[in-house]
Motif scaffolding. Structure first.
Motif, PDB file in Angstrom:
ATOM      1  N   TRP A  36       0.859  -1.178   0.000  1.00 43.01           N
ATOM      2  CA  TRP A  36       0.000   0.000   0.000  1.00 43.01           C
ATOM      3  C   TRP A  36       0.899   1.233   0.000  1.00 43.01           C
ATOM      4  O   TRP A  36       1.893   1.311   0.742  1.00 43.01           O
ATOM      5  CB  TRP A  36      -0.897   0.025   1.225  1.00 43.01           C
ATOM      6  CG  TRP A  36      -2.007  -0.966   1.184  1.00 43.01           C
ATOM      7  CD1 TRP A  36      -2.014  -2.229   1.680  1.00 43.01           C
ATOM      8  CD2 TRP A  36      -3.317  -0.759   0.611  1.00 43.01           C
ATOM      9  NE1 TRP A  36      -3.230  -2.836   1.457  1.00 43.01           N
ATOM     10  CE2 TRP A  36      -4.053  -1.940   0.799  1.00 43.01           C
ATOM     11  CE3 TRP A  36      -3.938   0.310  -0.042  1.00 43.01           C
ATOM     12  CZ2 TRP A  36      -5.362  -2.101   0.369  1.00 43.01           C
ATOM     13  CZ3 TRP A  36      -5.245   0.165  -0.469  1.00 43.01           C
ATOM     14  CH2 TRP A  36      -5.946  -1.027  -0.265  1.00 43.01           C
ATOM     15  N   PHE A  37       0.519   2.194  -0.831  1.00 41.83           N
ATOM     16  CA  PHE A  37       1.135   3.508  -0.883  1.00 41.83           C
ATOM     17  C   PHE A  37       0.036   4.544  -0.688  1.00 41.83           C
ATOM     18  O   PHE A  37      -1.140   4.231  -0.829  1.00 41.83           O
ATOM     19  CB  PHE A  37       1.812   3.752  -2.246  1.00 41.83           C
ATOM     20  CG  PHE A  37       3.053   2.936  -2.476  1.00 41.83           C
ATOM     21  CD1 PHE A  37       2.960   1.587  -2.823  1.00 41.83           C
ATOM     22  CD2 PHE A  37       4.307   3.499  -2.364  1.00 41.83           C
ATOM     23  CE1 PHE A  37       4.097   0.827  -3.051  1.00 41.83           C
ATOM     24  CE2 PHE A  37       5.464   2.754  -2.591  1.00 41.83           C
ATOM     25  CZ  PHE A  37       5.347   1.411  -2.934  1.00 41.83           C
ATOM     26  N   ARG A  38       0.421   5.772  -0.415  1.00 41.76           N
ATOM     27  CA  ARG A  38      -0.570   6.840  -0.325  1.00 41.76           C
ATOM     28  C   ARG A  38       0.013   8.122  -0.902  1.00 41.76           C
ATOM     29  O   ARG A  38       1.222   8.313  -0.907  1.00 41.76           O
ATOM     30  CB  ARG A  38      -1.032   7.056   1.115  1.00 41.76           C
ATOM     31  CG  ARG A  38       0.035   7.653   2.042  1.00 41.76           C
ATOM     32  CD  ARG A  38      -0.499   7.746   3.462  1.00 41.76           C
ATOM     33  NE  ARG A  38       0.435   8.427   4.341  1.00 41.76           N
ATOM     34  CZ  ARG A  38       0.242   8.580   5.639  1.00 41.76           C
ATOM     35  NH1 ARG A  38      -0.853   8.092   6.223  1.00 41.76           N
ATOM     36  NH2 ARG A  38       1.146   9.222   6.376  1.00 41.76           N
ATOM     37  N   GLN A  39      -0.877   8.982  -1.368  1.00 45.20           N
ATOM     38  CA  GLN A  39      -0.447  10.257  -1.940  1.00 45.20           C
ATOM     39  C   GLN A  39      -1.432  11.347  -1.555  1.00 45.20           C
ATOM     40  O   GLN A  39      -2.615  11.267  -1.898  1.00 45.20           O
ATOM     41  CB  GLN A  39      -0.323  10.167  -3.455  1.00 45.20           C
ATOM     42  CG  GLN A  39       0.312  11.396  -4.089  1.00 45.20           C
ATOM     43  CD  GLN A  39       0.701  11.168  -5.529  1.00 45.20           C
ATOM     44  OE1 GLN A  39       0.190  10.283  -6.201  1.00 45.20           O
ATOM     45  NE2 GLN A  39       1.645  11.974  -6.025  1.00 45.20           N
ATOM     46  N   ALA A  40      -0.926  12.329  -0.843  1.00 44.09           N
ATOM     47  CA  ALA A  40      -1.716  13.495  -0.477  1.00 44.09           C
ATOM     48  C   ALA A  40      -1.533  14.576  -1.545  1.00 44.09           C
ATOM     49  O   ALA A  40      -0.532  14.570  -2.271  1.00 44.09           O
ATOM     50  CB  ALA A  40      -1.270  14.016   0.886  1.00 44.09           C
ATOM     51  N   PRO A  41      -2.464  15.513  -1.665  1.00 44.72           N
ATOM     52  CA  PRO A  41      -2.366  16.564  -2.683  1.00 44.72           C
ATOM     53  C   PRO A  41      -1.050  17.315  -2.570  1.00 44.72           C
ATOM     54  O   PRO A  41      -0.652  17.750  -1.484  1.00 44.72           O
ATOM     55  CB  PRO A  41      -3.555  17.460  -2.369  1.00 44.72           C
ATOM     56  CG  PRO A  41      -4.533  16.566  -1.709  1.00 44.72           C
ATOM     57  CD  PRO A  41      -3.716  15.606  -0.892  1.00 44.72           C
ATOM     58  N   GLY A  42      -0.344  17.462  -3.696  1.00 40.59           N
ATOM     59  CA  GLY A  42       0.897  18.215  -3.720  1.00 40.59           C
ATOM     60  C   GLY A  42       2.090  17.502  -3.129  1.00 40.59           C
ATOM     61  O   GLY A  42       3.173  18.091  -3.017  1.00 40.59           O
ATOM     62  N   MET A  43       1.912  16.225  -2.749  1.00 37.49           N
ATOM     63  CA  MET A  43       2.988  15.472  -2.092  1.00 37.49           C
ATOM     64  C   MET A  43       3.421  14.314  -2.970  1.00 37.49           C
ATOM     65  O   MET A  43       2.692  13.865  -3.859  1.00 37.49           O
ATOM     66  CB  MET A  43       2.512  14.939  -0.737  1.00 37.49           C
ATOM     67  CG  MET A  43       1.987  16.003   0.208  1.00 37.49           C
ATOM     68  SD  MET A  43       3.274  17.104   0.786  1.00 37.49           S
ATOM     69  CE  MET A  43       4.126  16.016   1.930  1.00 37.49           C
ATOM     70  N   GLU A  44       4.625  13.784  -2.687  1.00 35.57           N
ATOM     71  CA  GLU A  44       5.096  12.590  -3.360  1.00 35.57           C
ATOM     72  C   GLU A  44       4.309  11.377  -2.856  1.00 35.57           C
ATOM     73  O   GLU A  44       3.806  11.365  -1.729  1.00 35.57           O
ATOM     74  CB  GLU A  44       6.586  12.374  -3.062  1.00 35.57           C
ATOM     75  CG  GLU A  44       7.507  13.448  -3.610  1.00 35.57           C
ATOM     76  CD  GLU A  44       7.632  13.357  -5.114  1.00 35.57           C
ATOM     77  OE1 GLU A  44       7.667  14.410  -5.766  1.00 35.57           O
ATOM     78  OE2 GLU A  44       7.689  12.221  -5.642  1.00 35.57           O
TER      79      GLU A  44
END
Length: 124
Positions: A36-44
């Motif tokens: 599992w990976f995650r990505q927040a707005p404007g982030m890697e």
């Protein structure tokens, strides 16, 4: 080709829990690892957790002590999110690779197969 479909995201209050699910088009025993990976707005995009075919697990710093990765039936991988914080708000992605050595499932460029993501929003 491996198809992955995530589900289980939603909007919750800080301190609550969610369980994310990733359904694969093949048996997870035929993969080297699932992650599992995650990505927040404007982030890697950030690695969260991985599980290998021998059921061993690895966790990123954001996940340790609060999240748990596990596998259920033949083709589902889950991510239990506990004690959620607003900083956990992101799109969560499931990823798979066919063969893997321990420690090799933490970089996104190691994974050829990705789901479309599921949104998790945590409000304070």
């Amino acid at each position: 080709q491996v198809e992955l479909v995530e589900s289980g995201g939603g909007s919750v209050q800080a301190g609550e829990s969610l369980q994310l699910s990733c359904e694969a088009s093949i048996y997870t025993s035929n993969t080297g690892c699932m992650a599992w990976f995650r990505q927040a707005p404007g982030m890697e995009r950030e690695w969260v957790a991985s599980i290998y075919t021998d059921s061993s697990t690895e966790y990123g710093d954001a996940a340790k002590g609060r999240f748990a990765i596990f596998q259920g039936n033949a083709n589902h991988t889950f991510l239990q999110l506990n004690s959620l914080e607003p900083a956990d708000s992101a799109i969560y992605y499931c990823a798979a690779r066919v063969s893997a050595d321990h420690g090799s499932c933490q970089k996104q460029n190691a994974f050829p197969y990705w789901g479309q993501g599921t949104q998790v929003t945590v409000s304070s």
